[in-house]
Design a protein around this motif. Structure first.
Motif, mmCIF file in Angstrom:
data_model
loop_
_atom_site.group_PDB
_atom_site.id
_atom_site.type_symbol
_atom_site.label_atom_id
_atom_site.label_comp_id
_atom_site.label_asym_id
_atom_site.label_seq_id
_atom_site.Cartn_x
_atom_site.Cartn_y
_atom_site.Cartn_z
ATOM 1 N N LYS A 170 0.827 -1.198 0.000
ATOM 2 C CA LYS A 170 0.000 0.000 0.000
ATOM 3 C C LYS A 170 0.869 1.259 0.000
ATOM 4 C CE LYS A 170 -1.776 1.661 3.801
ATOM 5 N NZ LYS A 170 -1.346 3.099 3.724
ATOM 6 N N PRO A 171 0.580 2.226 -0.871
ATOM 7 C CA PRO A 171 1.302 3.502 -0.804
ATOM 8 C C PRO A 171 1.164 4.123 0.586
ATOM 9 C CG PRO A 171 0.043 3.357 -2.834
ATOM 10 C CD PRO A 171 -0.364 2.183 -1.997
ATOM 11 N N ARG A 172 2.217 4.734 1.062
ATOM 12 C CA ARG A 172 2.233 5.242 2.433
ATOM 13 C C ARG A 172 1.391 6.494 2.624
ATOM 14 N NH1 ARG A 172 8.642 5.352 2.923
ATOM 15 N NH2 ARG A 172 8.307 5.905 0.737
ATOM 16 N N ASN A 173 1.074 7.185 1.527
ATOM 17 C CA ASN A 173 0.388 8.468 1.662
ATOM 18 C C ASN A 173 -1.121 8.368 1.501
ATOM 19 O OD1 ASN A 173 0.811 7.768 -1.019
ATOM 20 N ND2 ASN A 173 0.856 9.894 -1.730
ATOM 21 N N ILE A 174 -1.681 7.157 1.503
ATOM 22 C CA ILE A 174 -3.136 7.007 1.432
ATOM 23 C C ILE A 174 -3.587 6.000 2.476
ATOM 24 C CG2 ILE A 174 -3.249 7.582 -1.028
ATOM 25 C CD1 ILE A 174 -3.595 4.607 -1.610
ATOM 26 N N SER A 175 -4.890 6.033 2.788
ATOM 27 C CA SER A 175 -5.449 5.131 3.794
ATOM 28 C C SER A 175 -5.728 3.759 3.177
ATOM 29 C CB SER A 175 -6.757 5.713 4.352
ATOM 30 O OG SER A 175 -7.764 5.698 3.344
ATOM 31 N N PHE A 176 -6.006 2.792 4.035
ATOM 32 C CA PHE A 176 -6.370 1.464 3.541
ATOM 33 C C PHE A 176 -7.659 1.523 2.717
ATOM 34 C CE2 PHE A 176 -3.530 0.122 6.977
ATOM 35 C CZ PHE A 176 -2.828 -0.887 6.349
#
Length: 243
Positions: free
Chosen positions: A6-12
């Motif tokens: 998962k990209p670190r700058n967005i939520s699950f």
């Protein structure tokens, strides 16, 4: 192959909304239609997840999106993104009149990204230029390749079903996922708006919202932390250097 970090700058929840939406748009508008600056693209049901991503794509390359929506609220939402041209996604006759007014009698679009059924398909074909792209992502009442060839032999017709494509070629889709994650972390791709419902007791409400077309972007069922943690508060973890 079908898993990516998962990209670190967005939520699950935002991450859950993105893979199918963006891979559909990348294949349809990027790989197949090769949409470029100045192209006119008709995007049906544009307030949904794929529509939102398609608008982002068009605006990023300088193409002009012509969008259909089902309510004034959704139109206002898309206007805030920079969309200028709208038609109805509820009434095919009204849609045809609105688009002809916007395009002019001799105006045509270069590509159609379609998710509607019935008369919307034939009316959209009337607005598509010779040799244009008709990109079908719908599941209901879609035309066969034979019917399209009979009605419009000049049209480049593609039926796009990412769910089947990822099953047939998971390695390809894994590459798509990694590319999407990289672009998301760089801020090139922005998540679609999400409406979240709790998985355990909210799924019926989520389905009813989708049934009446009341959502923008994607509907996501969220799972609580398995440890019972929330996004608020402070937690002390002991033994933090162990496994």
């Amino acid at each position: 192959s079908l898993v990516a970090r998962k990209p670190r700058n967005i939520s699950f929840e935002e991450a859950a909304s993105m893979p199918t939406v963006w891979s559909t748009v990348d294949v349809a508008l990027g790989e197949l239609a090769k949409v470029k600056a100045g192209d006119k693209v008709l995007v049906h049901a544009a307030a949904g997840g794929v529509g939102y991503a398609a608008i982002q794509y068009c605006l990023s390359v300088g193409a002009i999106p012509y969008c259909t929506v089902g309510s004034d609220k959704k139109r206002e939402f898309l206007e805030s993104l920079g969309v200028r041209y709208f038609g109805s996604s509820r009434d095919a006759d009204l849609f045809s009149r609105e688009m002809r007014d916007l395009l002019g009698e001799s105006g045509r679009v270069d590509a159609v990204l379609n998710s509607l059924s019935g008369e919307f398909i034939s009316e959209s074909l009337l607005l598509l230029k010779d040799g244009g792209y008709f990109l079908e992502i719908g599941k209901r009442d879609i035309w066969s390749e034979e019917r399209m060839a009979e009605e419009r032999p000049d049209v480049k017709y593609h039926m796009i079903a990412i769910d089947h494509m990822m099953e047939e070629d998971p390695v390809w889709f894994g590459g798509v996922l990694r590319g999407l994650c990289e672009r998301t972390e760089r801020g090139v791709v922005k998540p679609v708006p999400v409406t979240c419902y709790p998985f355990r007791d909210g799924y019926l409400d989520a389905m009813r919202l989708m049934q009446r077309g009341g959502h923008t972007g994607k509907v996501v069922l969220s799972l609580p932390s398995s440890m019972g943690l929330s996004g608020e508060g402070t937690y002390l973890i002991t033994g933090g250097t162990g496994a």
